[in-house]
Motif scaffolding. Structure first.
Motif, PDB file in Angstrom:
ATOM      1  N   TRP A  95       1.019  -1.261  -0.303  1.00  8.85           N
ATOM      2  CA  TRP A  95      -0.052   0.011   0.080  1.00  8.85           C
ATOM      3  C   TRP A  95       0.844   1.231  -0.038  1.00  8.85           C
ATOM      4  N   ALA A  96       0.217   2.352  -0.522  1.00 11.67           N
ATOM      5  CA  ALA A  96       0.845   3.484  -0.330  1.00 11.67           C
ATOM      6  C   ALA A  96      -0.101   4.340  -0.088  1.00 11.67           C
ATOM      7  N   LEU A  97       0.304   5.450   0.980  1.00 13.40           N
ATOM      8  CA  LEU A  97      -0.587   6.361   1.386  1.00 13.40           C
ATOM      9  C   LEU A  97      -0.109   8.003   1.404  1.00 13.40           C
ATOM     10  N   GLY A  98      -0.757   8.978   0.741  1.00 13.55           N
ATOM     11  CA  GLY A  98      -0.306  10.323   1.073  1.00 13.55           C
ATOM     12  C   GLY A  98      -0.276  11.334  -0.288  1.00 13.55           C
ATOM     13  N   PRO A  99      -0.049  10.831  -1.458  1.00 13.47           N
ATOM     14  CA  PRO A  99       0.197  11.723  -2.354  1.00 13.47           C
ATOM     15  C   PRO A  99      -0.981  12.740  -2.645  1.00 13.47           C
ATOM     16  N   GLY A 100      -1.075  14.038  -2.461  1.00 11.37           N
ATOM     17  CA  GLY A 100      -2.195  14.721  -2.705  1.00 11.37           C
ATOM     18  C   GLY A 100      -3.289  14.733  -1.536  1.00 11.37           C
ATOM     19  N   LEU A 101      -3.023  13.871  -0.363  1.00  8.17           N
ATOM     20  CA  LEU A 101      -4.105  13.585   0.388  1.00  8.17           C
ATOM     21  C   LEU A 101      -4.798  14.821   1.084  1.00  8.17           C
ATOM     22  N   GLY A 102      -4.041  15.922   1.073  1.00 13.64           N
ATOM     23  CA  GLY A 102      -4.472  17.019   1.844  1.00 13.64           C
ATOM     24  C   GLY A 102      -4.912  17.097   3.266  1.00 13.64           C
ATOM     25  N   GLU A 103      -5.172  18.186   3.801  1.00 17.21           N
ATOM     26  CA  GLU A 103      -5.738  18.310   4.955  1.00 17.21           C
ATOM     27  C   GLU A 103      -5.323  17.519   6.025  1.00 17.21           C
ATOM     28  N   PRO A 104      -4.006  17.469   6.451  1.00 14.88           N
ATOM     29  CA  PRO A 104      -3.697  16.547   7.486  1.00 14.88           C
ATOM     30  C   PRO A 104      -4.194  16.330   8.806  1.00 14.88           C
ATOM     31  N   GLU A 105      -5.004  17.397   9.365  1.00 16.93           N
ATOM     32  CA  GLU A 105      -5.783  17.440  10.573  1.00 16.93           C
ATOM     33  C   GLU A 105      -7.062  16.389  10.260  1.00 16.93           C
ATOM     34  N   GLN A 106      -7.717  16.520   9.033  1.00 16.80           N
ATOM     35  CA  GLN A 106      -8.947  15.765   8.966  1.00 16.80           C
ATOM     36  C   GLN A 106      -8.467  14.208   8.632  1.00 16.80           C
TER      37      GLN A 106
END
Ligand SMILES: NC(=O)C1=CN([C@@H]2O[C@H](COP(=O)(O)OP(=O)(O)OC[C@H]3O[C@@H](n4cnc5c(N)ncnc54)[C@H](O)[C@@H]3O)[C@@H](O)[C@H]2O)[C@@H](O)CC1
Ligand SMILES: Nc1ncnc2c1ncn2[C@@H]1O[C@H](COP(=O)(O)OP(=O)(O)O)[C@@H](O)[C@H]1O
Ligand SMILES: [Mg+2]
Length: 302
Positions: free
Chosen positions: A105-116
């Motif tokens: 799995w990969a997680l993160g590119p362009g995920l946005g809004e780390p708080e949410q």
């Protein structure tokens, strides 16, 4: 720490004539948000150009058709979105039963809004056994989750590759002296990456501390990458690297080997794109377009 920089590069196993796509791994890349559909799409395209058998992109529903429209070769799984067009954290419960349907799995590119998205990133990191490459806002989410919710030390139960640039590394380590070393000379960057990786008592963590002369370390060994050029200082270059490393893990390389070969081939593609187009004009899409030639050069050399 052992310096592996001069050791022969890891290689991909040769493809047998009777190979099928299942032999080259299933990858799932979770990311994207409204306005950053391109990041997860570029990671997906790079993943396929780097040899993964199957790539699926898990994205917020609102950008599903846009992401699908960028490339017909990957699959798109639409996930529940939250205002303003980011993944709803509770997708965690829908994704958990799929954990072992994918090799990586990969997680993160362009995920946005780390708080949410912090709970999604933080809990996948803490709870999942599957190999997981974490980049960009996935790293910011992990940093935020650890700061806000975690009371126990972080011991990831499965293989992890964190791919921070120095800004993300600073958030991850909590802006201490280690963060300053991440922008220092090679020896300082090696120390920063190595010390952070060795905080994981399970030895599951590989750090790819990006930038000019990217440092790869698992806390016991390290390598410094020498390919690449300033033309790669363009939005999306890191999203491409995430896709490359994810594909190499899907094809069976260890996380350290995948990170090392991934950084090398990513930089080589950058050098080829720069030769073709120049440092000023090349974009992250050109990096993806140069991956085939980079892999051909590598296999000819090996
Ligand atoms: N087309 C797209 O959809 C794109 C989306 N992106 C996404 O945008 C989100 C935010 O990522 P950003 O990295 O822009 O935001 P950040 O705010 O994390 O990083 C930007 C800052 O990090 C520091 N930094 C980066 N590399 C450094 C280096 N080598 N040395 C010193 N400092 C360094 C600099 O201060 C830089 O301004 C991510 O989710 C990312 O995936 C970007 O990847 C750009 C392209
Ligand atoms: N001057 C440089 N020399 C070599 N590689 C570089 C240079 N600038 C950027 N890169 C590479 O480009 C990528 C940039 O990643 P990142 O900062 O995450 O960008 P983005 O988030 O926009 O995708 C990293 O792999 C980094 O090593
Ligand atoms: Mg990035």
């Amino acid at each position: 720490m052992h310096d592996a920089s001069d050791e022969p590069l890891p290689t991909l196993p040769p493809r047998r004539p009777e190979s099928h796509k299942g032999d080259f791994g299933r990858a799932m890349i979770v990311g994207g948000s409204r306005g950053m559909a391109g990041a997860v799409a570029m990671a997906g395209m790079a993943c396929l150009r780097s040899g993964a058998g199957l790539a699926t992109l898990g994205v917020p529903r609102c950008i599903g058709p846009v992401v699908a429209g960028f490339c017909p070769a990957y699959m798109v799984r639409e996930l529940v979105d939250d205002d303003p067009g980011v993944l709803y954290w509770a997708n965690l419960f829908d994704l958990a039963p799929l954990e072992h349907d994918f090799d990586v799995w990969a997680l993160g590119p362009g995920l946005g809004e780390p708080e949410q998205t912090a709970e999604l990133s933080g809990r996948m990191n803490r709870e999942w056994n599957a190999p997981l490459v974490i980049d960009a806002d996935g790293l910011n989410g992990v940093a935020s989750y650890e700061e806000r919710y975690a009371s126990e030390p972080l011991i990831p139960p499965g293989p992890r590759v964190y791919t921070p640039h120095p800004g993300e590394f600073g958030r991850l380590v909590g802006h201490d002296a280690l963060a300053e070393k991440a922008v220092g000379a090679d020896a300082d960057r090696v120390e920063a990456a190595g010390e952070f990786a060795s905080r994981d008592p399970g030895g599951n963590t590989v750090i790819v501390l990006k930038g000019h002369r990217t440092v790869i370390s698992d806390g016991r060994q390290y390598a410094i990458n020498t390919t690449g050029n300033p033309g790669m200082a363009t939005g999306g270059s890191g999203d491409v690297l995430t896709g490359v490393i994810t594909a190499l893990i899907a094809q069976g390389l260890t996380t350290f080997d995948a990170a090392r070969l991934g950084a090398h081939v990513h930089g080589l593609a950058g050098d080829l794109a720069c030769d073709r187009l120049g440092a000023v004009s090349m974009t992250a899409v050109d990096l993806i377009d140069s991956l085939p030639q980079a892999f051909v050069q590598l296999s000819a050399a090996g």
